[in-house]
Design an enzyme around this catalytic site. Structure first.
Site, PDB file in Angstrom:
ATOM      1  CB  CYS A  54     -10.755   5.027   9.762  1.00  0.00           C
ATOM      2  SG  CYS A  54     -12.215   5.618   9.373  1.00  0.00           S
ATOM      3  CG  ASP A  61     -10.005   0.219   9.204  1.00  0.00           C
ATOM      4  OD1 ASP A  61     -11.127   0.078   9.703  1.00  0.00           O
ATOM      5  OD2 ASP A  61      -9.712   1.703   9.192  1.00  0.00           O
ATOM      6  CB  VAL A  76       9.601  -5.255  -3.893  1.00  0.00           C
ATOM      7  CG1 VAL A  76       8.246  -6.572  -3.120  1.00  0.00           C
ATOM      8  CG2 VAL A  76       9.447  -4.728  -2.440  1.00  0.00           C
ATOM      9  CB  SER A  78      10.841  -9.846   1.596  1.00  0.00           C
ATOM     10  OG  SER A  78      11.678 -10.855   2.315  1.00  0.00           O
TER      11      SER A  78
END
Length: 163
Positions: A54, A61, A76, A78
């Site tokens: 946060c 979070d 992309v 992985s």
């Protein structure tokens, strides 16, 4: 095209000396050539261990982040995506910012036909936040698909049972 040429630029996959990033770094992302650029198909990644901080309180979070895309020329890799997402764990961003930063970086990296990112964050303070964003390449059929999916997104939300 030779296998070495197809995998040119991939340095993280199979590397036993992986260094985990301590900070956000989109330069860790790597791509490889899509072997089926003439076919539309979805690729979906589920990251159930996404963490960020946060920006106000510094509290952690936790989320599952879903990334789905329709590739064009590039895809992309992985492991590089995993390391990239890992870099958010010490970064302070609101949930909504996280998904928008991720989608922007992946659009810049791959130039996909379509992409969506959905973060399903665990409740903190009695509330969960599930931001969703998407993008369809302008001037293609995927531009309309993006609008349709956004307009109908989460019309039938799941039952939340404290995740």
């Amino acid at each position: 095209m030779s296998r070495d040429k197809q995998n040119e630029g991939i340095t993280l996959l199979g590397n036993n000396n992986t260094k985990y990033p301590q900070t956000y770094d989109p330069s860790v992302l790597e791509t490889f050539a899509n072997k089926h650029p003439g076919r539309d198909y979805f690729v979906k990644f589920n990251c159930p261990e996404f963490t960020s901080l946060c920006p106000i309180t510094g509290q952690p979070d936790f989320a599952t982040v879903y990334i789905s895309y329709v590739p064009r020329e590039k895809m992309v890799e992985s492991k590089s995506l995993k390391l990239y997402l890992f870099g958010f764990r010490n970064r302070g961003d609101f949930h909504e910012d996280c998904v928008n930063i991720i989608i922007n970086d992946l659009i810049d990296l791959m130039d996909p036909a379509y992409i969506e990112v959905w973060g399903k964050f665990l409740p903190r303070g009695g509330i969960s936040i599930d931001p969703y964003c998407n993008y369809g390449k302008k001037g293609t059929k995927w531009e309309q698909v993006a609008w349709d999916r956004l307009a109908r997104h989460d019309m039938y939300p799941e039952k939340i049972d404290n995740r």
